[in-house]
Design a protein around this motif. Structure first.
Motif, mmCIF file in Angstrom:
data_model
loop_
_atom_site.group_PDB
_atom_site.id
_atom_site.type_symbol
_atom_site.label_atom_id
_atom_site.label_comp_id
_atom_site.label_asym_id
_atom_site.label_seq_id
_atom_site.Cartn_x
_atom_site.Cartn_y
_atom_site.Cartn_z
ATOM 1 N N ASP A 138 -124.032 4.987 97.610
ATOM 2 C CA ASP A 138 -122.862 5.045 98.489
ATOM 3 C C ASP A 138 -122.638 3.706 99.179
ATOM 4 N N GLU A 139 -123.716 3.073 99.670
ATOM 5 C CA GLU A 139 -123.595 1.762 100.328
ATOM 6 C C GLU A 139 -123.116 0.706 99.344
ATOM 7 N N LEU A 140 -123.613 0.781 98.122
ATOM 8 C CA LEU A 140 -123.182 -0.182 97.103
ATOM 9 C C LEU A 140 -121.705 0.021 96.774
ATOM 10 N N PHE A 141 -121.283 1.274 96.638
ATOM 11 C CA PHE A 141 -119.876 1.561 96.322
ATOM 12 C C PHE A 141 -118.960 1.092 97.445
ATOM 13 N N GLU A 142 -119.255 1.485 98.671
ATOM 14 C CA GLU A 142 -118.372 1.160 99.789
ATOM 15 C C GLU A 142 -118.359 -0.339 100.064
ATOM 16 N N GLY A 143 -119.521 -0.975 99.968
ATOM 17 C CA GLY A 143 -119.579 -2.426 100.185
ATOM 18 C C GLY A 143 -118.781 -3.196 99.159
ATOM 19 N N THR A 144 -118.839 -2.756 97.908
ATOM 20 C CA THR A 144 -118.079 -3.404 96.834
ATOM 21 C C THR A 144 -116.581 -3.145 96.986
ATOM 22 N N ASP B 223 -103.998 -6.843 84.639
ATOM 23 C CA ASP B 223 -104.310 -6.825 83.211
ATOM 24 C C ASP B 223 -105.665 -7.455 82.889
ATOM 25 N N ALA B 224 -106.442 -7.818 83.909
ATOM 26 C CA ALA B 224 -107.690 -8.567 83.707
ATOM 27 C C ALA B 224 -108.743 -7.738 82.983
ATOM 28 N N GLU B 225 -109.607 -8.443 82.263
ATOM 29 C CA GLU B 225 -110.823 -7.849 81.713
ATOM 30 C C GLU B 225 -111.939 -8.121 82.723
ATOM 31 N N PHE B 226 -112.607 -7.073 83.212
ATOM 32 C CA PHE B 226 -113.621 -7.306 84.237
ATOM 33 C C PHE B 226 -114.904 -6.495 83.981
ATOM 34 N N PRO B 227 -115.692 -6.911 83.003
ATOM 35 C CA PRO B 227 -116.995 -6.275 82.775
ATOM 36 C C PRO B 227 -117.938 -6.586 83.931
ATOM 37 N N VAL B 228 -118.979 -5.773 84.070
ATOM 38 C CA VAL B 228 -119.944 -5.946 85.159
ATOM 39 C C VAL B 228 -121.344 -6.113 84.580
ATOM 40 N N ASP B 229 -122.002 -7.208 84.939
ATOM 41 C CA ASP B 229 -123.409 -7.426 84.617
ATOM 42 C C ASP B 229 -124.240 -7.136 85.865
ATOM 43 N N GLY B 230 -125.541 -6.990 85.685
ATOM 44 C CA GLY B 230 -126.358 -6.702 86.859
ATOM 45 C C GLY B 230 -127.811 -7.092 86.696
ATOM 46 N N LYS B 231 -128.478 -7.218 87.833
ATOM 47 C CA LYS B 231 -129.927 -7.411 87.861
ATOM 48 C C LYS B 231 -130.436 -6.916 89.208
ATOM 49 N N SER B 232 -131.703 -6.489 89.231
ATOM 50 C CA SER B 232 -132.279 -5.944 90.453
ATOM 51 C C SER B 232 -133.746 -6.335 90.544
ATOM 52 N N GLN B 233 -134.134 -6.851 91.708
ATOM 53 C CA GLN B 233 -135.523 -7.218 91.967
ATOM 54 C C GLN B 233 -135.915 -6.726 93.350
ATOM 55 N N GLN C 181 -134.513 -0.904 96.238
ATOM 56 C CA GLN C 181 -134.555 0.535 96.029
ATOM 57 C C GLN C 181 -133.627 0.948 94.901
ATOM 58 N N LEU C 182 -132.502 0.269 94.763
ATOM 59 C CA LEU C 182 -131.591 0.535 93.649
ATOM 60 C C LEU C 182 -132.074 -0.264 92.438
ATOM 61 N N SER C 183 -132.970 0.343 91.673
ATOM 62 C CA SER C 183 -133.635 -0.394 90.599
ATOM 63 C C SER C 183 -133.011 -0.178 89.229
ATOM 64 N N SER C 184 -132.136 0.839 89.107
ATOM 65 C CA SER C 184 -131.499 1.095 87.818
ATOM 66 C C SER C 184 -130.284 0.184 87.665
ATOM 67 N N VAL C 185 -130.426 -0.840 86.856
ATOM 68 C CA VAL C 185 -129.336 -1.807 86.688
ATOM 69 C C VAL C 185 -128.091 -1.169 86.070
ATOM 70 N N PRO C 186 -128.204 -0.363 85.010
ATOM 71 C CA PRO C 186 -126.987 0.271 84.463
ATOM 72 C C PRO C 186 -126.256 1.121 85.487
ATOM 73 N N ALA C 187 -126.993 1.839 86.331
ATOM 74 C CA ALA C 187 -126.336 2.658 87.348
ATOM 75 C C ALA C 187 -125.606 1.790 88.362
ATOM 76 N N CYS C 188 -126.224 0.675 88.758
ATOM 77 C CA CYS C 188 -125.579 -0.244 89.709
ATOM 78 C C CYS C 188 -124.321 -0.850 89.103
ATOM 79 N N GLN C 189 -124.383 -1.210 87.824
ATOM 80 C CA GLN C 189 -123.205 -1.751 87.153
ATOM 81 C C GLN C 189 -122.065 -0.731 87.156
ATOM 82 N N GLY C 190 -122.396 0.517 86.871
ATOM 83 C CA GLY C 190 -121.377 1.559 86.849
ATOM 84 C C GLY C 190 -120.743 1.795 88.209
ATOM 85 N N ILE C 191 -121.560 1.767 89.267
ATOM 86 C CA ILE C 191 -121.050 1.965 90.625
ATOM 87 C C ILE C 191 -120.109 0.830 91.011
#
Length: 390
Positions: A72-78, A90-100, A103-113
């Motif tokens: 929720d914090e990641l969604f609202e902050g973004t 019309d932009a193409e805007f893919p999302v990459d991610g990394k986590s170190q 607590q939010l350690s799932s990178v695919p989930a963070c990218q989706g959010i």
């Protein structure tokens, strides 16, 4: 466009060099952290830094930074960030991610959010439900470190090490950005001879020649942000014209690259032609034992084989010995060798004046630095005049 915060990403150990490059371009509010150099500037810096930064990996627009321990914090902050100021409908805007260390350690989930949050923000701005993503590329990255989310957009496209001259590759090529950093650390200038006795496909001599002639490394390539309507084409035109005006194509250079492998030297010759530096670099097909290092105040910068494969270990050790035997006879030579071989000093026959830890890709290396005598300073032309006037 108002002031923006930019991040020049830097390989580990090269942050100070990237920061110096940014400052040399005239940007003063520079903050350095692990793997990044952050600074504030106007839109023209996006063009100028992409064209001129020799040792940075990428240039990013920093959209925002906030604590995010829940989705929720990641969604609202973004979602709170000013995406419509940058991203057209019309932009193409893919999302990459990394986590170190977060607590939010799932990178695919963070990218989706993050993707969902950006879409929701753009829906509100453009009053549409579906984005075709057929336009310019805006690659977003969410980077989580110790529960702090940093959200950026990449302005560079392919990495800044891709200058455009190296269309073909040899085995284990050295990145152009690291090669430029080695030349920078050597403090070489075009008034001194430059030698790479293990030049391979020519990257170090080419980067030296570009530095010696003040040729912007991004002069012959394109960048993602060139296609962004938020940055006028005139900004890019001015930046490229500035780069052309500052280049010194007629500066004479004494740069020599040598290698024992004739096939890889033909590749080096191709790259030199692609970089339009044919008359600035001479190539020799010689083993190091046959080379002559009698140039006064010359600078050797090289990334020789490391001898990690059993079959080549003895040959590499012999080459290190030959290099040391020949260079140690000339106390005006400065020698800078990058290798992961921890026995280098023993084979070379001399302890380095300085060592600096660097990474060639994921390989931990040392830059062994042997500092020769510096050339005498030329006499000041105005010294006599000053005395007469006084």
């Amino acid at each position: 466009m108002s002031k923006v915060t930019l991040i020049a990403t830097a390989p580990m150990g090269l942050e100070a060099i990237v920061a110096r490059e940014v400052k040399n371009l005239g940007y003063t509010d520079v903050r350095t952290d692990n793997g990044r150099v952050e600074f504030d500037a106007d839109e023209s810096a996006i063009a100028r830094c992409n064209l001129w930064l020799r040792t940075a990996d990428r240039l990013l627009v920093k959209m925002g930074e906030f604590k995010a321990t829940t989705f929720d914090e990641l969604f609202e902050g973004t979602k709170a960030l000013n995406w419509p100021d940058w991203i057209p409908k019309d932009a193409e805007f893919p999302v990459d991610g990394k986590s170190q260390k977060s607590q939010l350690s799932s990178v695919p989930a963070c990218q989706g959010i993050v993707k969902k949050a950006v879409v929701e923000k753009l829906k509100e701005a453009y009053n549409i439900e579906w984005f075709e993503e057929t336009g310019a590329l805006y690659r977003i990255q969410v980077s989580l470190l110790k529960d702090i989310a940093t959200i950026t957009i990449d302005t560079s496209g392919v990495g800044l090490h891709k200058r455009g001259y190296r269309k073909l590759t040899a085995q284990a090529p050295l990145k152009e950005t690291l090669a430029a950093a080695l030349v920078d650390l050597s403090r070489w200038g075009p008034h001194r001879p430059f030698i790479d006795p293990f030049c391979g496909s020519g990257t170090i001599p080419i980067e030296a020649a570009m530095i010696g002639r003040n040729i912007a490394p991004g002069m012959h390539r394109d960048f993602s942000a060139q296609n962004w309507p938020t940055i006028p084409q005139s900004v890019w035109d001015r930046a490229r014209q500035e780069a052309k005006d500052l280049a010194k194509y007629d500066v004479p250079l004494e740069i020599i690259g040598s290698d024992i492998d004739a096939e890889v030297l033909s590749l080096a010759n191709y790259h030199i032609r692609q970089a339009k530096l044919g008359e600035g670099i001479r190539l020799k097909n010689l083993p190091v034992s046959k080379m002559n290092f009698d140039q006064q105040y010359g600078v050797i910068v090289s990334n020789p084989p490391y001898g990690e494969r059993i079959g080549e270990r003895k040959d590499v050790e012999r080459a290190y010995k030959d290099l040391g035997h020949l260079t140690n006879q000339n106390d005006t030579l400065s020698v800078f060798v990058l290798t992961s071989n921890l026995m280098f000093e023993q084979f070379y026959g001399k302890k380095a004046d300085k060592k600096r830890k660097l990474y060639n890709g994921r390989i931990e290396c040392n830059l062994y630095q042997y500092l020769g005598k510096l050339p005498p300073r030329p006499p000041r032309e105005d010294a006599g005049k000053q005395e007469t006037l006084s």
